[in-house]
Design a protein around this motif. Structure first.
Motif, PDB file in Angstrom:
ATOM      1  N   PRO A   1     -38.417 -53.531 -15.508  1.00  0.00           N
ATOM      2  CA  PRO A   1     -39.733 -52.911 -15.742  1.00  0.00           C
ATOM      3  C   PRO A   1     -40.747 -53.327 -14.688  1.00  0.00           C
ATOM      4  O   PRO A   1     -41.615 -52.535 -14.310  1.00  0.00           O
ATOM      5  CB  PRO A   1     -40.144 -53.404 -17.127  1.00  0.00           C
TER       6      PRO A   1
ATOM      7  N   SER B   1     -40.257 -51.092 -11.683  1.00  0.00           N
ATOM      8  CA  SER B   1     -40.837 -49.756 -11.828  1.00  0.00           C
ATOM      9  C   SER B   1     -42.326 -49.790 -11.532  1.00  0.00           C
ATOM     10  O   SER B   1     -42.888 -48.855 -10.987  1.00  0.00           O
ATOM     11  CB  SER B   1     -40.660 -49.240 -13.255  1.00  0.00           C
ATOM     12  N   PHE B   2     -42.929 -50.875 -11.905  1.00  0.00           N
ATOM     13  CA  PHE B   2     -44.372 -51.008 -11.716  1.00  0.00           C
ATOM     14  C   PHE B   2     -44.693 -51.322 -10.268  1.00  0.00           C
ATOM     15  O   PHE B   2     -45.703 -50.879  -9.719  1.00  0.00           O
ATOM     16  CB  PHE B   2     -44.878 -52.127 -12.636  1.00  0.00           C
TER      17      PHE B   2
ATOM     18  N   PRO C   1     -45.365 -48.204  -7.212  1.00  0.00           N
ATOM     19  CA  PRO C   1     -46.724 -47.678  -7.107  1.00  0.00           C
ATOM     20  C   PRO C   1     -47.765 -48.771  -6.882  1.00  0.00           C
ATOM     21  O   PRO C   1     -48.739 -48.558  -6.165  1.00  0.00           O
ATOM     22  CB  PRO C   1     -46.964 -46.984  -8.445  1.00  0.00           C
TER      23      PRO C   1
ATOM     24  N   ILE D   1     -46.292 -43.281  -1.063  1.00  0.00           N
ATOM     25  CA  ILE D   1     -45.762 -43.293  -2.429  1.00  0.00           C
ATOM     26  C   ILE D   1     -44.327 -42.786  -2.450  1.00  0.00           C
ATOM     27  O   ILE D   1     -43.448 -43.390  -3.067  1.00  0.00           O
ATOM     28  CB  ILE D   1     -46.639 -42.402  -3.331  1.00  0.00           C
TER      29      ILE D   1
ATOM     30  N   ASN E   1     -41.257 -44.994  -3.649  1.00  0.00           N
ATOM     31  CA  ASN E   1     -40.477 -44.612  -4.821  1.00  0.00           C
ATOM     32  C   ASN E   1     -38.996 -44.590  -4.499  1.00  0.00           C
ATOM     33  O   ASN E   1     -38.164 -44.977  -5.312  1.00  0.00           O
ATOM     34  CB  ASN E   1     -40.922 -43.242  -5.329  1.00  0.00           C
TER      35      ASN E   1
ATOM     36  N   VAL F   1     -37.887 -48.041  -4.595  1.00  0.00           N
ATOM     37  CA  VAL F   1     -37.762 -48.530  -5.973  1.00  0.00           C
ATOM     38  C   VAL F   1     -36.465 -48.050  -6.597  1.00  0.00           C
ATOM     39  O   VAL F   1     -35.741 -48.814  -7.243  1.00  0.00           O
ATOM     40  CB  VAL F   1     -38.973 -48.067  -6.818  1.00  0.00           C
ATOM     41  N   ASP F   2     -36.147 -46.776  -6.385  1.00  0.00           N
ATOM     42  CA  ASP F   2     -34.901 -46.254  -6.951  1.00  0.00           C
ATOM     43  C   ASP F   2     -33.700 -47.020  -6.417  1.00  0.00           C
ATOM     44  O   ASP F   2     -32.755 -47.314  -7.149  1.00  0.00           O
ATOM     45  CB  ASP F   2     -34.766 -44.763  -6.633  1.00  0.00           C
TER      46      ASP F   2
ATOM     47  N   HIS G   1     -33.689 -50.414  -8.019  1.00  0.00           N
ATOM     48  CA  HIS G   1     -33.250 -50.246  -9.390  1.00  0.00           C
ATOM     49  C   HIS G   1     -31.733 -50.195  -9.466  1.00  0.00           C
ATOM     50  O   HIS G   1     -31.101 -50.855 -10.285  1.00  0.00           O
ATOM     51  CB  HIS G   1     -33.812 -48.926  -9.932  1.00  0.00           C
TER      52      HIS G   1
ATOM     53  N   ASP H   1     -29.331 -52.875 -11.344  1.00  0.00           N
ATOM     54  CA  ASP H   1     -28.621 -52.469 -12.548  1.00  0.00           C
ATOM     55  C   ASP H   1     -27.372 -51.682 -12.158  1.00  0.00           C
ATOM     56  O   ASP H   1     -27.444 -50.499 -11.860  1.00  0.00           O
ATOM     57  CB  ASP H   1     -29.537 -51.600 -13.409  1.00  0.00           C
TER      58      ASP H   1
ATOM     59  N   GLY I   1     -28.266 -42.204 -12.070  1.00  0.00           N
ATOM     60  CA  GLY I   1     -29.363 -42.417 -11.142  1.00  0.00           C
ATOM     61  C   GLY I   1     -29.247 -41.803  -9.771  1.00  0.00           C
ATOM     62  O   GLY I   1     -29.923 -40.828  -9.461  1.00  0.00           O
TER      63      GLY I   1
END
Lengths: 548, 296, 310
Positions: free
Chosen positions: C229, C232-233, C236, C284, C288, C291-292, C295, C299, C307
């Motif tokens: 989490p 994800s934050f 941005p 952005i 992003n 981030v992906d 992520h 995981d 994903g």
């Protein structure tokens, strides 16, 4: 053991902090270093939009441009009325219409070229060129033919009343007698530019021409542009070609665009600035009481007023309503308790300019709630009954908001008129006022030169800055008559008569006259308060800190 | 995964389906003294904001001659620069701030959770498209967006809700989607799918309770964030119209004169912090209460 | 993987175009043009100014021109800062915002992550409440309050740093601290929540049951999932950090990017407003993407399925 380890860590951390404190807190302040080098550090409001003064409009731009360039007439360090010789050694006029200026032969551009009468002609030609779109070119409209040329009615510049009669003789012909003309020439729109340099960097009338960049700019003033770091600092250094370079007391000036007054005040306390642009309202009392030696204040030639749109509501077209609104404003309370920076409650439109000023503003505005209620009752709204809810428009700013709330309360208390406040961002505000899409709006006017006409011309019927829908043939007639009157005393009488009409009819309700508040460090010498806040930078001196 | 995981997962899903978790959660919540204390505190603030001003001088009543005065018996929290009673202004301002905080958060919550769950659960191309939409919206700097909105429309509270809500749901959607992406691979969801349960049932019955933890935490973060955004907008002069004030307006006014009149910053900031503090601890309590797995 | 990237790039281009078009429309719909000023100038002069910048052309041809420039990587001229291009303005300001944002980000992570993890591991102890309370304080204080306080303490009272300005190598510290403390509070709370979530999961229990040291369980097994989490934050948040903050820039007088976002819209500096928005959107979109990827790396189950195939 773990306790011992913790104790060791604690001691090490504490030691590090102490060492850090010792090293950092002993740093010399920036003004100490700068004072020794003769560099003045100045807080300058916002980032200049341009240094091409022929299209510039703001005070920050003006502060820098007036160090870089010099006009025919120069500023006096303390006297707003004095007109010192600048590029012009002397001038004369018999009828106050045709003026002849003798330029000094030793005047030089920063590239070594002499400053000639032709430079002035080509400068005025450039600022009046319609393609350039110079906002302030209107100030030159006093020159014969300037308006027609600027508005594209003629393309023949020889029709405009400016002529070079030889290298060092300039003749300017006006539309009417203007005894105050030399004082007007101190405004930056009358400064010369080096047309050849501008042309070398692109089109002469291209607003985006980059001739104002460091290394490209050629100027004729006491300083030359050294560096321009956007949103950070602009540095000008002493010119080696300036005719009066012996008298230039500073090696350099650095202008810092600090738009937040609280940040600027902290910077001053941190020893980063010699001079601030302003002071936060709530810190003024501190400086006045605790540090009077650095606190500088004085009146400004500027008026804060509320415009009333006569076309917006039939009620507002009634002069008694406008008078009631004016009488219900306790101006003294506003300057004492709201603005709190030495402003003066306005009793007229034109701010008084010194005790021995030749023009006397008629004292006509006062606070009289009784009379206000009576006036509103006369108009058919006793106790505010039946008066529509009014909206006051102002642009977003803490100061405007406080004043608007105070006036809202006064009108409600004294007149029973409900007022709604509407704050809008600057551009929306401008859009609405220029389109007449408002009922009452806050406004301000800053004098360009030392003459009441700078505050009175705008209320003529056709003036773009009137914006109230108010039109008085008598008023227009008086101002036109004044423009044809050469005798100063007679002229001022006519203007005073006009101002009386304005204050009787009140298309705009003056609230207060401005004052400047700033902190000036003790190292700065020869800094004097001025009504127009125009400073001859060459006269300033810095005394090094160790000499104190 | 160990075999134990399988059993535990099955157990978890069995718990999810029953209605008792809500009651259990409430019991656990009631047992959390800190959270309950905060709930009372929040109630007190809300009550004060709703009914307090009735017993105080009007929040817009000026006394220019008095000006900014420190706390006294006449004005418990002092007065602001126009001589208005600060306590009355704080309480009235609280109404506005709480309203903005709750409504805008609710907007963000509903849109964000729905959107995020759908994107995460449906996955694949739908997910990709939905998340790119979020990216595009993220691409707008919030301030420009709000400035332009305020110039295009009349400024109003509704606009503030819409503008803030429209920004805040994005992060919520991303967080929920991230959670769901992980959760839907878990055994109990796979099992539910294998049993042929309908999508809405899976979403509401299995996924929603499991994303509630992060959602509640993020919601309790969103309320302060929203109230802060409102404060920043006020700082830039884009907030509510005067003479109305919110806590954000009062704080930004107070911050201007914090050295000369510290109480003008201290009290509104105190109200603001106390409220946010309570909201957060309540949020923590709720999170713990809903989190069935945290029982040991 | 390559297909994934290409697809994302195309999507990014579409996003940018949409963002650009909407901003273009919005700034031009807003009342008041770039050349409106306090003093009213004659209509002829205003027309001349607008002509000089091609504002007299039809809105569609203006759009075409702006888009053409954009495709060539030119964000156009600034209307307010005469003689400067938007590329120059962003190019000057962005590095400064990048430094402060990066430092703020580092401070936020360094403070927030350990604080959050610690609070979760020692749940409902004094340490937890202290950490959570501190984090709350960080969230409750708006930067226009925290910034001046830090400037007064460290700049003026202690004189450790310059109270404002952009002169020395140390001037990034106070603004970055102001920014970082705010984000640290967020991160701490998200990390605490994430950690609590994970600590109750089976595989952690299993790890514990296997008799692994608590530090290994937390640091190695739990942390990875717990910061999901947070991650994800962070995307941005990072973009927000490095694109500058007008509040911080005003308080500390930093020539950063944040001012342009607000200033351009306020001044109706059309190209600058478009330029900053497109630039921000680009940031952005790129972040992003990162981030992906992160992520997926954190995981493994997303990596295998779902994903990245999107």
């Amino acid at each position: 053991m773990p306790y011992l380890r913790r104790a060791v860590v604690l001691v090490l951390v504490a030691g590090a902090v102490l060492w850090f404190d010792r090293v950092r807190s002993a740093r010399p302040s920036r003004i100490e270093q700068a004072s020794d080098q003769g560099i003045l550090l100045v807080g300058n409001g916002t980032e200049p939009q341009t240094l091409d003064f022929q299209i510039a409009t703001g005070k920050p731009e003006h502060n820098i441009v007036s160090a870089l360039f010099e006009g025919l007439v120069a500023e006096h360090p303390s006297d707003d009325y004095a007109n010192l010789p600048g590029v012009a050694e002397s001038w004369e006029s018999e009828d106050f219409i045709t003026w002849t200026f003798r330029l000094r032969e030793e005047a030089r551009w920063s590239n070594g070229a002499p400053v000639t009468a032709r430079d002035f002609v080509s400068s005025y030609r450039r600022i009046l060129a319609p393609e350039l779109g110079g906002d302030y070119a209107q100030i030159l409209y006093l020159m014969d033919g300037a308006e027609a040329f600027h508005r594209g009615k003629t393309e023949d510049f020889s029709q405009v009343g400016v002529k070079a009669r030889g290298d060092h003789l300039l003749e300017i012909r006006l539309i009417g007698p203007a005894p105050y003309f030399p004082s007007l020439l101190k405004h930056y729109t009358w400064y010369p530019v080096h047309a050849a340099t501008i042309a070398a960097h692109g089109s002469l009338t291209d607003r985006a021409n980059r001739w104002t960049q460091p290394g490209k700019m050629v100027s004729n003033g006491p300083f030359v542009l050294k560096s321009w770091k956007f949103d950070h600092v602009i540095e000008v250094v002493k010119s080696h070609t300036y005719w009066d370079r012996e008298r230039v007391g500073l090696e350099a000036i650095r202008y810092f665009p600090i738009s937040s007054d609280t940040t600027e005040e902290r910077a001053f306390r941190d020893g980063q600035l010699h001079v601030t642009q302003t002071l936060p309202i709530d810190r003024i009392a501190h400086y006045r009481d605790e540090q009077p030696e650095v606190y500088r204040t004085g009146p400004q030639l500027a008026t804060y007023f509320y415009r009333i749109n006569l076309k917006a509501l039939p009620e507002l077209a009634d002069v008694r309503v406008r008078q009631a609104f004016s009488l219900a404003i306790d101006r003294q309370a506003i300057v004492e308790h709201v603005t709190k920076g030495g402003q003066t409650a306005a009793f007229g439109m034109v701010p008084p300019s010194g005790n021995d000023a030749p023009y006397r503003t008629p004292e006509m505005l006062r606070f009289d709630p009784e009379a206000a209620r009576a006036r509103l009752a006369d108009a058919g709204f006793p106790g505010g009954q039946g008066f529509p809810k009014l909206t006051v428009l102002f642009n977003t700013s803490e100061g405007h908001r406080l004043i608007a709330q105070a006036i809202q309360e006064m009108w409600k208390q004294q007149l029973g008129v409900e007022v709604e406040l509407l704050n809008q961002d600057w551009k929306v505000y401008l859009d609405r006022t220029s389109k007449g899409d408002y009922q009452v709006c806050r406004a301000a006017w800053i004098g360009d030169y030392m003459d009441p006409s700078t505050f009175l011309n705008m209320w003529m019927t056709d003036d773009g800055n009137n914006q109230t829908g108010w039109s008085s043939p008598a008023y227009d007639g008086l101002l036109r008559k004044a423009a044809r009157t050469a005798d100063p005393t007679a002229r001022f009488h006519i203007l005073e008569e006009a101002e009386r009409i304005l204050l009787e009819e009140l298309p705009a309700i003056p609230i207060y006259w401005y004052a400047s508040n700033r902190a000036v460090s003790r190292q700065v010498e020869n800094w004097h308060h001025k009504l127009l806040d125009n400073r001859p930078w060459k006269d300033l001196r810095l005394k090094p800190i160790n000499k104190e | 995964m160990t075999r134990g995981g399988d059993i535990d997962g099955g157990f978890g899903s069995a718990r999810m389906r029953s209605t008792s978790p809500w009651r259990n959660a409430w019991r656990r919540m009631a047992a959390n003294r800190l959270a309950c204390g905060c709930l009372w505190l929040l109630l007190l603030v809300v009550t004060g904001c709703l009914f307090g001003p009735a017993f105080l001088p009007g929040p817009d009543d000026q006394n220019l001659a008095l000006g900014a005065s420190p706390p006294s018996t006449g004005h418990w929290l002092g007065t602001d620069s126009l001589g208005r009673d600060l306590l009355a202004r704080c309480l009235v301002g609280g109404r506005l701030s709480l309203l903005v905080g709750l409504v805008a958060t609710l907007v963000a919550l509903v849109i964000g959770v729905t959107y995020g769950m759908l994107a995460g659960y449906l996955g694949g191309r739908t997910d990709a498209v939905m998340m790119r939409v979020v990216d595009a919206l993220y691409g707008f700097p919030f301030l420009i967006f709000v400035i332009l909105m305020t110039t295009l429309f009349e400024r109003s509270l509704l606009l503030l809700f819409v503008a803030i809500g429209a920004i805040e749901w994005l992060t919520m959607a991303r967080i929920v989607r991230g959670q769901v992406l992980t959760l839907r691979e878990m055994e109990f969801v796979v099992a539910a799918e294998a049993l042929g349960q309908a999508t809405p049932r899976i979403l509401l019955g299995h996924l929603l309770p499991n994303v509630l933890g992060p959602v509640i935490v993020y919601t309790t973060l969103t309320v302060p964030a929203v109230m802060l955004l409102e404060a920043v907008l006020s700082f830039l002069g884009l907030g509510v119209q005067p003479p109305d004030a919110s806590w954000g307006v009062l704080i930004s006014e107070g911050a201007q004169s914090m050295e000369s009149f510290p109480w003008l910053l201290f009290f509104p900031a105190g109200f603001f912090s106390l409220t946010l503090f309570s909201l957060n601890l309540i949020g923590d309590g709720l999170r713990d209460a809903f989190d069935v797995r945290s029982e040991k | 993987m390559l297909v994934f990237f290409v697809r994302r790039l195309i999507q990014a281009a579409v996003v940018l175009l949409v963002v650009f078009t909407i901003t273009f429309a919005m700034v031009r719909l807003a009342p008041g043009g770039p050349f409106a000023g306090e003093r009213v100038v004659a209509a002829e002069i205003l027309a001349a100014q607008e002509k000089a910048y091609g504002l007299d052309a039809s809105i569609l041809s203006q759009y075409g021109r702006a888009l053409g420039l954009l495709l060539r990587g030119d964000l156009g001229p600034s209307y307010v800062y005469e003689g400067r291009s938007v590329n120059d303005l962003i190019g000057d300001a962005f590095p400064i915002s990048l430094i402060i944002g990066f430092a703020g980000f580092a401070i936020a992570l360094l403070i927030g992550l350990p604080l959050g993890v610690l609070a979760a591991v020692r749940k409902n102890t004094a340490l937890d409440h202290l950490a959570s309370g501190g984090a709350m304080l960080g969230i409750c204080l708006p930067s226009f309050v925290l910034g001046p306080i830090l400037a007064l303490i460290f700049g003026i009272r202690l004189n450790w740093f310059n109270a404002s300005g952009w002169y020395d190598a140390s001037d990034w510290f106070l603004p970055a601290l102001t920014l970082g403390l705010f984000y640290a509070a967020y991160i701490a709370r998200l990390a605490r929540a994430g950690m609590l979530e994970v600590l109750s999961l089976d595989y952690i229990r299993t790890a514990r049951a296997k008799g692994l040291a608590e530090s290994v369980v937390v640091g190695k097994h739990a942390l990875r999932r717990a910061i999901l989490p947070v991650a994800s934050f962070l995307g941005p948040a990072f973009a927000g950090l490095i694109s500058g903050s007008i509040v911080i820039e005003r308080v500390f007088q930093i020539p950063g990017l944040g001012y342009h976002f607000v200033g351009a819209a306020m001044n109706r500096d059309y190209y600058l407003a478009q330029g900053t928005v497109v630039f921000y959107a680009l940031l952005i979109v790129l972040l992003n993407l990162v981030v992906d990827l992160v992520h997926a790396a954190l995981d493994p189950r997303i990596r295998e399925k779902g994903g990245l195939q999107s």
